[in-house]
Design an enzyme around this catalytic site. Structure first.
Site: not given
Ligand SMILES: NC(=O)c1ccc[n+]([C@@H]2O[C@H](COP(=O)([O-])OP(=O)(O)OC[C@H]3O[C@@H](n4cnc5c(N)ncnc54)[C@H](O)[C@@H]3O)[C@@H](O)[C@H]2O)c1
Length: 514
Positions: A122, A143, A155, A193
């Site tokens: 994001s 995204h 996106e 955003n």
């Molecule tokens: N949560 C939101 O609202 C949101 C919205 C849009 C985008 N994002 C983006 O999406 C991505 C994930 O966010 P999330 O909220 O799902 O996070 P999260 O913490 O819920 O999940 C991340 C997962 O990735 C795994 N992980 C971490 N490093 C790793 C690696 N090197 N290889 C494989 N697995 C790995 C972790 O074990 C975890 O299960 C981020 O880049 C975040 O910025 C999040």
């Protein structure tokens, strides 16, 4: 290239986002492979999706056959190498540039040369994530928003070296899922955003300036502003509390810094102080509001009282495009119009500025400030046809007279708010900034005007797209609100974008692309 319906999709990182993305693609008929670095996490994600969809089966919203077919398409895998045959790999791991860069280099070596490699980041630069890859043309941003199955916009982010074919394929794949794709260039905050910065930032500015308190700004934005028969569902502070100030304030700071201190995005010291104080919002029980058992503790609105009443015999209405409608309103509310050329000594002077403060509106016209109040006429104000009217006093206005004016403008059952002097009241300012930011996104060609409006409606839940908001009010009117605020404050945050100025002058829609 393989037909899109046959694409095998890999998801790396099966947390909140990864599992939602996997569910969406599995429900659209794709074979899914899920990988997570944490042991058992990919299996747990499949179980979580089965629980979610199982509840839909119990409620009769999903056929058991469709449930079973969806779950049969989802396979947790134990190693990154198991993603070798995927046609699309969607990364949703931790938000860390170095970790993501390393993963993409590894994915390049595992997958076939045609596979699309996309990131759900994001806030990081897609171009920077792709920089370490030998073929950055097949790397893009993708995204999604949380919760993925319900937030029906995605996106597609074009990094500096993303190919048109990669972006086109992602658009086509997204359409198959039923979500709406919007294409945006790789810029800070991407599209949604970025576009969302106007609403909260200007609301914080209003409170920091002492124009109105938090509940008043929220009430005004929810109840005064109407587009296509509906308004903003949440006030800006209710929204900040819901998101959590520990999330939204760093986003504001990051976008401000990444745009090299663009004044439109200047964050609020008020927000920084509240983050430091732990007043983060709903999740900690206190933010701009207090929460008990998860529910907002409503702040009662003060009623316009009769105590210490000063009164006026008549209402003298300033000249301008709304003079006739305002005179009708005065009569409908039970008062009398002073139709003399200059206000009589016992008249209330009613001003209707657009983008000027009440002080400028009355002193420019040589009217008595102590008897002057201003009414916001940019949004509906007719008798029995609006929920809330907003009045503004000059620092010299007799407070008792302002209170009496507030009573008059609530006489038909509408609510009336009285705010301190401000070039653009509350709603004119906030809406003009929302439109201004969207125009700047269009000016910079980050996305097409149609995609800007679609993305904001679906991603931020605004009653209509920001460029359509500007068209409804009139591009020239919105530009004059911004110019008025700029003239009053000298703050370059209010300078209108060339996109807006030109379309206002030419009488074109803000959605007009060139
Ligand atoms: N949560 C939101 O609202 C949101 C919205 C849009 C985008 N994002 C983006 O999406 C991505 C994930 O966010 P999330 O909220 O799902 O996070 P999260 O913490 O819920 O999940 C991340 C997962 O990735 C795994 N992980 C971490 N490093 C790793 C690696 N090197 N290889 C494989 N697995 C790995 C972790 O074990 C975890 O299960 C981020 O880049 C975040 O910025 C999040």
């Amino acid at each position: 290239m393989k037909p899109f319906e046959a694409f095998v999709v890999g998801v790396v990182g099966t947390g909140a986002m990864g599992r939602g993305i996997a569910q969406l693609f599995a429900q659209s008929g794709h074979a899914l492979r899920l990988y997570d670095a944490a042991p058992g996490a990919a299996q747990a994600a499949c179980t979580a999706v089965a629980d979610t969809l199982g509840r839909q089966v119990e409620k009769g919203k999903l056929a058991r056959g469709a449930f079973e077919a969806t779950m049969a398409r989802m396979s947790p895998v134990g190693a990154l190498g198991d993603l070798a045959g995927c046609d699309l790999v969607i990364e949703a791991i931790v938000e860390n540039l170095d970790v993501k860069k390393r993963l993409f280099v590894e994915l390049e070596s595992i997958t076939g040369p045609e596979a699309l490699l996309v990131t759900n980041t994001s806030s990081l630069s897609v171009t920077a994530i792709a920089a370490a890859c030998s073929n950055p043309a097949r790397v893009a941003g993708y995204h999604f928003f949380n919760p993925v199955p319900l937030m029906k916009v995605v996106e597609v982010i074009r990094g500096a070296r993303t190919s048109a074919a990669t972006a086109d394929a992602l658009v086509a794949l997204t359409r198959r899922t039923g979500h709406a794709p919007v294409v945006a260039q790789d810029t800070p905050g991407f599209l949604i955003n970025h576009a969302g910065r106007g609403y909260g930032t200007e609301a914080l500015k209003l409170v920091a300036e002492g124009v109105a308190d938090v509940p008043t700004v929220d009430r005004v934005m929810r109840e005064q502003v109407v587009f296509n028969g509906s308004g903003f569902r949440l006030g800006p502070f209710e929204l900040l509390d819901l998101t959590g100030l520990d999330v939204s304030h760093p986003v504001m700071e990051s976008i401000y810094r990444q745009f090299y201190e663009e004044p439109r995005f200047r964050p609020s010291a008020l927000a920084a102080q509240r983050v430091a104080g732990g007043l983060l919002g709903r999740k900690v029980g206190e933010g701009f509001y207090r929460y008990e058992n998860g529910a907002l503790v409503a702040v009662p609105e003060d009623e316009p009282t009769a105590a210490g009443a000063a009164s006026f015999a008549r209402v003298w209405v300033t000249a301008g495009p709304n003079q006739g409608a305002l005179r009708e309103l005065v009569v409908a509310l039970g008062s009398t119009v002073d139709d003399a050329l200059r206000p009589r000594a016992d008249s209330l002077v009613l001003l209707a500025p657009i983008g000027l403060d009440a002080t400028a509106a009355c002193t420019d016209a040589g009217l008595p400030a102590e008897r002057s109040v201003a009414l916001d006429t940019l949004f509906p104000f007719a008798a029995k046809a609006c929920r809330r009217r907003v009045l503004m006093a000059t620092p010299a206005t007799d407070p008792a007279l302002a209170a009496a004016a507030r009573r008059l403008f609530a006489a038909d059952g509408a609510r009336a708010s009285l705010v301190r002097d401000s070039a653009g009241f509350v709603a004119q300012r906030v809406v003009a900034m929302v439109v201004a930011v969207a125009c700047e996104i269009a000016q910079q060609r980050i996305a097409s005007p149609a995609d800007i409006d679609l993305a904001v409606r679906l991603g931020l839940g605004y009653p209509t797209g920001p460029l359509s908001m500007g068209d409804t009010l009139g591009a020239a009117t919105v530009a004059s609100v911004l110019e008025g605020m700029y003239a009053c404050t000298g703050d370059p945050r209010y300078r209108p974008s060339p996109w807006m100025r030109r379309r206002a002058r030419l009488g074109l829609s803000l959605l007009h692309a060139d």
